[in-house]
Motif scaffolding. Sequence first.
Motif, PDB file in Angstrom:
ATOM      1  N   UNK A 149      69.633  46.721  38.887  1.00 51.20           N
ATOM      2  CA  UNK A 149      68.414  45.919  38.931  1.00 51.20           C
ATOM      3  C   UNK A 149      68.720  44.624  39.676  1.00 51.20           C
ATOM      4  N   UNK A 150      67.799  44.248  40.545  1.00 50.86           N
ATOM      5  CA  UNK A 150      67.952  43.039  41.352  1.00 50.86           C
ATOM      6  C   UNK A 150      66.752  42.139  41.104  1.00 50.86           C
ATOM      7  N   UNK A 151      67.008  40.913  40.663  1.00 49.22           N
ATOM      8  CA  UNK A 151      65.962  39.911  40.520  1.00 49.22           C
ATOM      9  C   UNK A 151      65.847  39.230  41.878  1.00 49.22           C
ATOM     10  N   UNK A 152      64.788  39.541  42.609  1.00 51.65           N
ATOM     11  CA  UNK A 152      64.626  39.061  43.976  1.00 51.65           C
ATOM     12  C   UNK A 152      64.187  37.607  44.057  1.00 51.65           C
ATOM     13  N   UNK A 153      63.811  37.007  42.935  1.00 49.33           N
ATOM     14  CA  UNK A 153      63.396  35.606  42.909  1.00 49.33           C
ATOM     15  C   UNK A 153      64.580  34.702  42.577  1.00 49.33           C
ATOM     16  N   UNK A 154      65.302  35.053  41.507  1.00 44.38           N
ATOM     17  CA  UNK A 154      66.404  34.198  41.059  1.00 44.38           C
ATOM     18  C   UNK A 154      67.762  34.622  41.602  1.00 44.38           C
ATOM     19  N   UNK A 155      67.812  35.718  42.400  1.00 42.01           N
ATOM     20  CA  UNK A 155      69.068  36.151  42.994  1.00 42.01           C
ATOM     21  C   UNK A 155      70.080  36.629  41.971  1.00 42.01           C
ATOM     22  N   UNK A 156      69.644  37.515  41.071  1.00 39.25           N
ATOM     23  CA  UNK A 156      70.507  38.034  40.020  1.00 39.25           C
ATOM     24  C   UNK A 156      70.620  39.548  40.126  1.00 39.25           C
TER      25      UNK A 156
END
Length: 168
Positions: free
Chosen positions: A147-154
């Motif tokens: 899973x990639x958080x595209x807003x917080x870069x996680x």
Amino acid sequence: MHRRRGAFARFYPGGQLILAFESGQPWSDAGSYGDRYGGIQIMAPTADPLRWVMVGLEFDYRSHDKTFVPHDVVWHPRGALAWLHEGCLYGQVLAHPRGELDFYSWPRRDQELPLELVLDRWGDWRSLELDEAGRILTARDAAGCDRYDLVDGLHARDDGAWEPLEVA
């Protein structure tokens, strides 16, 4: 003459149509010239059922012996685009959504605009999905998912803890 060949097509929720394409090499009576491309074009419906607008475009050069047939592609109107091709997950998020593009010209690629995030990861993913907000990108493989958080870069593997995403 410049030939384009379709390589992937899928309708997504909201009615968007994502098309992947390959262009042939232009030619004339004097011989061939120019480059071959592989790319992704996002079309969105309008209130007029006979009219579609282009809202995203990404493409790159391809060598004469390579094809561009992505395994999966996802897009979100906020400017998030990701695709699987030859064992790699590619993704990018525009700093600002594009809106309608001029369909009759060759507009600039998304990657030529300001980007918030770029992903380039090797793996054995089989499918992609974006959440409704276009924030969480999930790449599934046979053993689980990334899973990639595209807003917080996680990034998180399966249900593990979120960790900072190292981006190129």
